[in-house]
Design a protein around this motif. Sequence first.
Motif, PDB file in Angstrom:
ATOM      1  N   PHE A 214       0.981  -1.018  -0.214  1.00  0.00           N
ATOM      2  CA  PHE A 214      -0.088  -0.208  -0.277  1.00  0.00           C
ATOM      3  C   PHE A 214       0.868   1.210   0.002  1.00  0.00           C
ATOM      4  O   PHE A 214       1.632   1.890   0.826  1.00  0.00           O
ATOM      5  CB  PHE A 214      -0.883  -0.170   1.178  1.00  0.00           C
ATOM      6  N   GLY A 215       0.899   1.988  -0.732  1.00  0.00           N
ATOM      7  CA  GLY A 215       0.944   3.006  -0.019  1.00  0.00           C
ATOM      8  C   GLY A 215      -0.120   4.171  -0.273  1.00  0.00           C
ATOM      9  O   GLY A 215      -1.121   4.716  -0.765  1.00  0.00           O
ATOM     10  N   ASP A 216       0.185   5.714   0.480  1.00  0.00           N
ATOM     11  CA  ASP A 216       0.080   6.391   0.679  1.00  0.00           C
ATOM     12  C   ASP A 216       0.105   7.862  -0.230  1.00  0.00           C
ATOM     13  O   ASP A 216      -0.865   8.881  -0.730  1.00  0.00           O
ATOM     14  CB  ASP A 216      -0.205   7.348   2.258  1.00  0.00           C
ATOM     15  N   GLY A 217       0.738   7.756  -1.902  1.00  0.00           N
ATOM     16  CA  GLY A 217       0.473   8.440  -3.083  1.00  0.00           C
ATOM     17  C   GLY A 217       1.765   9.956  -2.401  1.00  0.00           C
ATOM     18  O   GLY A 217       1.654  10.633  -2.725  1.00  0.00           O
ATOM     19  N   ALA A 218       1.966   9.460  -1.364  1.00  0.00           N
ATOM     20  CA  ALA A 218       3.121  11.013  -0.309  1.00  0.00           C
ATOM     21  C   ALA A 218       4.046  10.434  -0.120  1.00  0.00           C
ATOM     22  O   ALA A 218       5.166  11.282   1.005  1.00  0.00           O
ATOM     23  CB  ALA A 218       1.914  11.721   0.064  1.00  0.00           C
ATOM     24  N   GLY A 219       4.589   9.384  -0.748  1.00  0.00           N
ATOM     25  CA  GLY A 219       6.041   8.871   0.405  1.00  0.00           C
ATOM     26  C   GLY A 219       6.012   8.000   0.960  1.00  0.00           C
ATOM     27  O   GLY A 219       6.953   7.842   1.382  1.00  0.00           O
ATOM     28  N   ARG A 220       4.902   7.390   1.327  1.00  0.00           N
ATOM     29  CA  ARG A 220       4.996   6.633   2.514  1.00  0.00           C
ATOM     30  C   ARG A 220       4.231   5.243   1.517  1.00  0.00           C
ATOM     31  O   ARG A 220       3.144   4.520   0.634  1.00  0.00           O
ATOM     32  CB  ARG A 220       4.003   6.497   3.499  1.00  0.00           C
ATOM     33  N   GLY A 270      -2.516   3.799  -2.476  1.00  0.00           N
ATOM     34  CA  GLY A 270      -3.407   2.688  -2.529  1.00  0.00           C
ATOM     35  C   GLY A 270      -2.757   1.134  -3.102  1.00  0.00           C
ATOM     36  O   GLY A 270      -1.390   1.248  -2.481  1.00  0.00           O
ATOM     37  N   ALA A 271      -3.415  -0.059  -3.049  1.00  0.00           N
ATOM     38  CA  ALA A 271      -3.052  -1.341  -2.814  1.00  0.00           C
ATOM     39  C   ALA A 271      -2.597  -1.541  -4.004  1.00  0.00           C
ATOM     40  O   ALA A 271      -3.210  -0.977  -4.892  1.00  0.00           O
ATOM     41  CB  ALA A 271      -4.381  -2.011  -2.812  1.00  0.00           C
ATOM     42  N   GLY A 272      -1.611  -2.679  -3.979  1.00  0.00           N
ATOM     43  CA  GLY A 272      -0.719  -3.589  -4.646  1.00  0.00           C
ATOM     44  C   GLY A 272      -0.675  -4.240  -4.757  1.00  0.00           C
ATOM     45  O   GLY A 272      -0.543  -4.433  -3.274  1.00  0.00           O
ATOM     46  N   THR A 273      -0.124  -5.503  -5.589  1.00  0.00           N
ATOM     47  CA  THR A 273       0.332  -6.771  -5.121  1.00  0.00           C
ATOM     48  C   THR A 273       1.741  -6.832  -6.094  1.00  0.00           C
ATOM     49  O   THR A 273       1.482  -6.240  -7.868  1.00  0.00           O
ATOM     50  CB  THR A 273      -0.473  -7.865  -5.939  1.00  0.00           C
ATOM     51  N   ASN A 289       0.266  -6.093 -10.290  1.00  0.00           N
ATOM     52  CA  ASN A 289      -0.586  -5.147 -10.064  1.00  0.00           C
ATOM     53  C   ASN A 289      -1.437  -4.675  -9.303  1.00  0.00           C
ATOM     54  O   ASN A 289      -1.070  -4.022  -8.022  1.00  0.00           O
ATOM     55  CB  ASN A 289      -1.965  -6.979  -8.945  1.00  0.00           C
ATOM     56  N   THR A 290      -2.658  -3.593 -10.265  1.00  0.00           N
ATOM     57  CA  THR A 290      -2.661  -2.266  -9.742  1.00  0.00           C
ATOM     58  C   THR A 290      -3.912  -1.795  -9.041  1.00  0.00           C
ATOM     59  O   THR A 290      -4.844  -1.104  -9.033  1.00  0.00           O
ATOM     60  CB  THR A 290      -1.715  -1.272 -10.572  1.00  0.00           C
ATOM     61  N   ARG A 291      -4.381  -3.199  -8.535  1.00  0.00           N
ATOM     62  CA  ARG A 291      -5.543  -3.332  -8.024  1.00  0.00           C
ATOM     63  C   ARG A 291      -5.720  -3.968  -6.433  1.00  0.00           C
ATOM     64  O   ARG A 291      -4.659  -4.498  -6.524  1.00  0.00           O
ATOM     65  CB  ARG A 291      -6.413  -4.354  -8.822  1.00  0.00           C
ATOM     66  N   LEU A 292      -6.979  -4.165  -5.414  1.00  0.00           N
ATOM     67  CA  LEU A 292      -7.195  -5.024  -5.199  1.00  0.00           C
ATOM     68  C   LEU A 292      -7.299  -6.081  -5.724  1.00  0.00           C
ATOM     69  O   LEU A 292      -8.036  -6.310  -6.236  1.00  0.00           O
ATOM     70  CB  LEU A 292      -8.317  -4.600  -4.197  1.00  0.00           C
ATOM     71  N   GLN A 293      -7.069  -7.479  -4.930  1.00  0.00           N
ATOM     72  CA  GLN A 293      -7.323  -8.904  -5.505  1.00  0.00           C
ATOM     73  C   GLN A 293      -8.143  -9.848  -5.261  1.00  0.00           C
ATOM     74  O   GLN A 293      -8.207  -9.463  -4.265  1.00  0.00           O
ATOM     75  CB  GLN A 293      -5.620  -9.500  -5.560  1.00  0.00           C
ATOM     76  N   VAL A 308     -10.192  -3.289   2.244  1.00  0.00           N
ATOM     77  CA  VAL A 308     -10.983  -1.884   1.611  1.00  0.00           C
ATOM     78  C   VAL A 308     -11.454  -0.488   2.346  1.00  0.00           C
ATOM     79  O   VAL A 308     -11.692   0.596   1.474  1.00  0.00           O
ATOM     80  CB  VAL A 308     -12.446  -2.885   0.837  1.00  0.00           C
ATOM     81  N   HIS A 309     -11.395  -0.871   3.625  1.00  0.00           N
ATOM     82  CA  HIS A 309     -11.148   0.126   4.707  1.00  0.00           C
ATOM     83  C   HIS A 309      -9.561   1.241   4.445  1.00  0.00           C
ATOM     84  O   HIS A 309      -9.574   2.352   4.124  1.00  0.00           O
ATOM     85  CB  HIS A 309     -10.811   0.523   5.994  1.00  0.00           C
ATOM     86  N   GLU A 310      -8.728   0.541   4.043  1.00  0.00           N
ATOM     87  CA  GLU A 310      -7.887   1.291   3.565  1.00  0.00           C
ATOM     88  C   GLU A 310      -7.432   2.474   2.734  1.00  0.00           C
ATOM     89  O   GLU A 310      -6.914   3.199   2.742  1.00  0.00           O
ATOM     90  CB  GLU A 310      -6.840  -0.222   3.946  1.00  0.00           C
ATOM     91  N   GLN A 311      -7.941   1.024   1.206  1.00  0.00           N
ATOM     92  CA  GLN A 311      -8.355   1.748   0.159  1.00  0.00           C
ATOM     93  C   GLN A 311      -9.092   2.904   0.075  1.00  0.00           C
ATOM     94  O   GLN A 311      -8.845   3.894  -0.425  1.00  0.00           O
ATOM     95  CB  GLN A 311      -9.064   1.211  -1.095  1.00  0.00           C
TER      96      GLN A 311
END
Length: 447
Positions: A214-220, A270-273, A289-293, A308-311
Amino acid sequence: MFQKILIANRGEIALRVLRACKELGIQTVVVHSTADADAMHVRLADESVCIGPPPSRDSYLNIHQIVAACEITGADAVHPGYGFLSENAKFADILAAHNITFIGPSGDHIRIMGDKIEAKRTAKRLGIPVVPGSDGAVTDQKEARRIAAEIGYPVIIKASAGGGGRGMKVALTEADLEIGLQTASTEAGAAFGDDAVYIEKYLEKPRHIEVQVFGDGAGRGVHFGERDCSLQRRHQKVWEEAPSPALNAEERARIGNICAKAIADLGYSGAGTIEFLYENGEFYFIEMNTRLQVEHPVTEAITGIDLVHEQIRVASGGGLSVRQEDIKFNGHAIECRINAEDPRTFTPSPGTITHFHTPGGLGIRVDSGVYSGYKIPPYYDSLIGKLIVHGRNRVECMMRLRRALDEFVVDGIKTTLPLFRDLVGNADIANGDYDIHWLEKYLAKEE
Ligand code: MV4
């Protein structure tokens, strides 16, 4: 936080996302085809919009209809689930242009990972170990021979626009290379409109191990451990588990931390695998993969975190709810994919479910969109539910799984349940002793 989320999917994953939205107090809209008017996701949503006829391309893949459904209902975000538009960069871009949040990564990150050559180049740059092979696309035979000789046979030729096993050719010796390169490229051009191919060392007996990130889009970036998805048939996963029976805690932390750092550096949201082949103690990146699996629940079971909460949190700008050190792994989980298919031939078996009874008790989760009396339409994939079992360790998980499979009743159609009742009693499965070819060999023997 979002006021209203539109769920652009159907079946068990539409319900999965609906449940998360309800828990977060977010209004829900679902879209559906005319074939899905009686579907559970339509019944449970606050609002529904019929977006077209049964074929997916006219309904669940119809971007303009889905954007129109957002505008009509005032949805401020879209959750794409998996499959359908979940990894469509154009869809993510169009939503952004309409000021609707796509619950997933940016269109640019989807685009990079959709191009397998670009994905591998990016992974390598970020310090993720990759399979030895060509540095980018291979166009001429001479170059192919040089690379193959350098990495050693056997080699595999893959389509850059492929993925998930589509458009691959194995060359055991130099004699197979010329025709392999030619056919892989021609087939890729015809199937994907992109004839670019690349070459890799062919790994003969690997496991398929994927890391949830998971990434937060801001470097975490964080990782939620791995899943072992080696039990597949024709590139369709059948049984998934977390953690992998093949890894120890040190290997898990090593590959997990590499992935978490890569996601942070990429600025991914977001979520990735991140998918690997694992052989002789080494990890080799193959795809991301750039989706929830589908198999995300085994990770939820061992971490206790609702992905999904996290997404939704991340997409709404609320950031990740956990730091890496807050993510603890507890016990073992196995998922069985219950498909409406013949358990030996895997031929689809649509029709009416006359009776549907799910198992219960400690450590059991069933994610399904079907019910007694539901008629499975013939237009979509055959997944009708997932049985996810959790135990304090793998032995307890397997004992519980065997019991749960005994309780599960699906009458009126054929399902893959009998296959799982066989697998749970198999010695190799009990020992966790399997690779990516195990299931196909097992099924060939059983014929
Ligand atoms: C490979 C491989 C062996 N060596 N790459 C198939 C799906 C796609 N994601 C990658 N795949 C493979 N790539 C190298 N260099 C073997 C497979 C493969 C496979 C991988 C994962 C799970 C099941 C599989 C079944 C057949 C082949």
